[in-house]
Motif scaffolding. Structure first.
Motif: not given
Length: 51
Positions: A27-46
């Protein structure tokens, strides 16, 4: 060795994708956590692409 390393990275990428989806559904997503997860995901993809 390289194939198992790539498989491990792909598994981690999938886990991050699941965590992103779960956090986004809250209901109230943690936008900082989402940004961090996206960064981690991008690093893994690279890293996967470099293999």
């Amino acid at each position: 060795m390289q194939a198992s390393h790539q498989a491990a990275l792909q598994t981690k990428h999938a886990v991050l994708d699941q965590r992103l989806e779960q956090e986004s559904q809250r209901p109230a997503p943690d936008m900082l956590m989402i940004a961090d997860l996206k960064k981690q995901k991008l690093r893994l993809k690279q890293e996967i692409e470099r293999i």
